[in-house]
Design a protein around this motif. Structure first.
Motif, short mmCIF file in Angstrom:
data_model
loop_
_atom_site.label_atom_id
_atom_site.label_comp_id
_atom_site.label_asym_id
_atom_site.label_seq_id
_atom_site.Cartn_x
_atom_site.Cartn_y
_atom_site.Cartn_z
N HIS A 129 51.37 18.15 13.09
CA HIS A 129 50.99 18.28 14.50
C HIS A 129 52.01 19.10 15.28
CE1 HIS A 129 47.33 15.96 14.85
NE2 HIS A 129 47.86 14.98 14.14
N ALA A 130 53.29 18.88 14.98
CA ALA A 130 54.34 19.64 15.67
C ALA A 130 54.21 21.14 15.37
CB ALA A 130 55.72 19.13 15.25
N GLY A 131 53.92 21.46 14.11
CA GLY A 131 53.74 22.87 13.75
C GLY A 131 52.57 23.50 14.47
N ARG A 132 51.47 22.74 14.61
CA ARG A 132 50.31 23.27 15.32
C ARG A 132 50.61 23.49 16.79
NH1 ARG A 132 47.96 18.99 12.25
NH2 ARG A 132 46.89 19.78 10.39
N VAL A 133 51.37 22.55 17.38
CA VAL A 133 51.73 22.68 18.79
C VAL A 133 52.58 23.92 19.01
CG1 VAL A 133 53.06 21.66 20.68
CG2 VAL A 133 51.52 20.24 19.32
N VAL A 134 53.57 24.13 18.14
CA VAL A 134 54.44 25.31 18.26
C VAL A 134 53.63 26.59 18.12
CG1 VAL A 134 56.35 26.57 17.19
CG2 VAL A 134 56.52 24.09 17.50
N LEU A 135 52.73 26.61 17.14
CA LEU A 135 51.90 27.80 16.92
C LEU A 135 51.00 28.06 18.13
CD1 LEU A 135 51.16 30.00 14.87
CD2 LEU A 135 49.38 28.47 14.00
N ALA A 136 50.44 26.98 18.70
CA ALA A 136 49.59 27.13 19.88
C ALA A 136 50.38 27.68 21.07
CB ALA A 136 48.95 25.79 20.24
N LEU A 137 51.62 27.19 21.23
CA LEU A 137 52.45 27.67 22.34
C LEU A 137 52.78 29.15 22.20
CD1 LEU A 137 54.93 24.67 22.83
CD2 LEU A 137 53.02 25.34 24.30
N VAL A 138 52.99 29.59 20.96
CA VAL A 138 53.31 31.01 20.73
C VAL A 138 52.18 31.90 21.25
CG1 VAL A 138 53.60 32.75 18.93
CG2 VAL A 138 54.84 30.59 18.78
N PHE A 139 50.93 31.45 21.11
CA PHE A 139 49.80 32.25 21.55
C PHE A 139 49.44 32.00 23.01
CE2 PHE A 139 49.19 32.24 16.95
CZ PHE A 139 48.89 33.57 16.70
N VAL A 140 49.63 30.77 23.48
CA VAL A 140 49.17 30.41 24.82
C VAL A 140 50.16 30.84 25.90
CG1 VAL A 140 48.66 28.46 26.34
CG2 VAL A 140 47.73 28.52 24.02
N LEU A 141 51.46 30.70 25.65
CA LEU A 141 52.45 30.96 26.70
C LEU A 141 52.39 32.40 27.25
CD1 LEU A 141 55.59 28.93 25.53
CD2 LEU A 141 53.99 28.43 27.38
N PRO A 142 52.25 33.44 26.41
CA PRO A 142 52.13 34.78 27.00
C PRO A 142 50.90 34.92 27.91
CG PRO A 142 52.67 34.94 24.68
CD PRO A 142 52.35 33.50 24.94
N LEU A 143 49.78 34.29 27.51
CA LEU A 143 48.59 34.35 28.36
C LEU A 143 48.81 33.59 29.66
CD1 LEU A 143 45.82 33.76 25.66
CD2 LEU A 143 46.44 35.92 26.75
N LEU A 144 49.48 32.43 29.56
CA LEU A 144 49.78 31.65 30.75
C LEU A 144 50.69 32.42 31.69
CD1 LEU A 144 49.49 28.95 32.24
CD2 LEU A 144 51.45 28.10 30.92
N PHE A 145 51.71 33.06 31.12
CA PHE A 145 52.63 33.87 31.93
C PHE A 145 51.88 35.00 32.63
CE2 PHE A 145 55.26 37.73 32.10
CZ PHE A 145 56.24 37.31 32.99
N MET A 146 50.97 35.64 31.94
CA MET A 146 50.20 36.74 32.52
C MET A 146 49.36 36.26 33.70
SD MET A 146 47.26 39.04 30.65
CE MET A 146 46.21 37.58 30.47
N VAL A 147 48.64 35.15 33.52
CA VAL A 147 47.76 34.66 34.57
C VAL A 147 48.56 34.18 35.77
CG1 VAL A 147 46.03 32.92 35.15
CG2 VAL A 147 45.93 34.07 32.94
N VAL A 148 49.62 33.42 35.52
CA VAL A 148 50.44 32.90 36.61
C VAL A 148 51.11 34.04 37.37
CG1 VAL A 148 52.51 31.56 37.14
CG2 VAL A 148 50.81 30.64 35.57
N SER A 149 51.63 35.02 36.65
CA SER A 149 52.32 36.14 37.29
C SER A 149 51.38 36.99 38.12
CB SER A 149 53.00 37.01 36.24
OG SER A 149 53.99 36.28 35.54
N SER A 150 50.07 36.94 37.80
CA SER A 150 49.13 37.77 38.56
C SER A 150 49.00 37.31 40.01
CB SER A 150 47.75 37.73 37.88
OG SER A 150 47.16 36.44 37.99
N PHE A 151 49.49 36.11 40.33
CA PHE A 151 49.43 35.60 41.70
C PHE A 151 50.77 35.72 42.43
CE2 PHE A 151 46.14 33.29 39.35
CZ PHE A 151 45.04 33.52 40.14
N LYS A 152 51.79 36.28 41.78
CA LYS A 152 53.13 36.34 42.35
C LYS A 152 53.50 37.78 42.70
CE LYS A 152 54.84 32.45 39.55
NZ LYS A 152 55.85 32.02 38.56
#
Length: 290
Positions: free
Chosen positions: A11-34
């Protein structure tokens, strides 16, 4: 090692792998409002991934003021949708002939089709430009129809060269192989022709494969950049990916770049979420057969 530790580690490995893909997208969307200064100010902390600070829609309004984003989006939706529909029809019919109909040399033909996968698009892009300049084109000139030569700067030059796809043919072929051929024989006994078998039997049973090919056709059509840059000069015909270059001219606004990137990424994510179950089922069933 206890089984629960292995389970926890998985489960920890899946979470880390998910974060690797999700965090750049999250950063992009959040930064679009700043604003730009806050984007760089938050870069060294977790605030870069959180919707905090001076949030606004200014970057999104700036996108439409800087580029004809609505026209670019409409063009990409049109080009991608038509490419998907034609691609499913053409590639599935080719795969149907290769997998269901008895004809000499079909294995060699399938091998030749698959072999084209190793040829990168960049190697034949320039010859392809020459060929499309030789093709006839029917144009409307006032109240008259006239034939000219060359498909440059048109919608069809962004669609037709990418309708036939070797991987889609191979994928449909493998999926069609999993459908019992006894169904064809029974249908033929009842008087059905090959077109009827394709339309009323094989394709209705191939929903997961159709969904998968739709996704795999839509992605490169939506993300196309090099080819439109080579063959399209009119701004009203350009797709969304070419529009990214507009933001690096004159004053660069990273907030607007993030907003534009978010706008063109959301349709891709929505498409995958909508067809996720069919995509996974199709990959699994094709893998078992192949």
């Amino acid at each position: 090692m206890p089984s629960f530790l292995k389970h926890l580690g998985g489960h920890a490995g899946r979470v880390v792998l998910a974060l690797v893909f999700v965090l750049p997208l999250l950063f992009m969307v959040v930064s679009s409002f700043k604003p730009d200064d806050q984007i760089f100010g938050d870069m060294g902390s977790l605030r870069a991934f959180l919707p905090v600070g001076a949030l606004s829609l200014d970057n999104y309004t700036g996108v439409f003021e800087r580029v004809p984003a609505a026209q670019f989006l409409l063009n990409s939706v049109l080009i991608s949708s038509v490419t998907v529909v034609l691609g499913i029809l053409v590639n599935s019919m080719a795969a149907f002939a290769l997998s269901r109909m008895r004809m000499p040399g079909r294995k060699a033909l399938l091998t030749a089709v698959i072999a084209t996968l190793i040829v990168p698009f960049e190697t034949f892009a320039v010859p392809l430009v020459w060929w499309i300049n030789q093709l006839p084109l029917l144009r409307v000139n006032g109240f008259h129809l006239e034939f000219t030569t060359g498909w440059m700067d048109t919608y069809q030059v962004q669609i037709l060269p990418f309708v036939a796809n070797a991987f889609s043919v191979f994928f449909f072929h493998q999926y069609f192989q999993s459908i019992p051929k006894e169904i064809d024989e029974a249908a033929i006994v009842d008087g059905a022709g090959w077109l009827t078998i394709y339309r009323r039997i094989v394709m209705p049973l191939s929903g997961p494969a159709i969904a998968t090919v739709a996704i795999l056709t839509f992605l490169p059509a939506w993300n196309s950049y090099l080819w439109p840059l080579m063959v399209v000069q009119s701004e009203e015909l350009r797709p969304v990916m070419v529009g990214i270059s507009y933001f690096f001219q004159l004053k660069v606004s990273w907030g607007e770049i993030m907003a534009y990137s978010s706008m063109i990424t959301v349709p891709i994510l929505a498409l995958f979420v909508a067809f996720q179950r069919s995509f996974v089922n199709s990959i699994a069933s094709t893998g078992v057969k192949g």
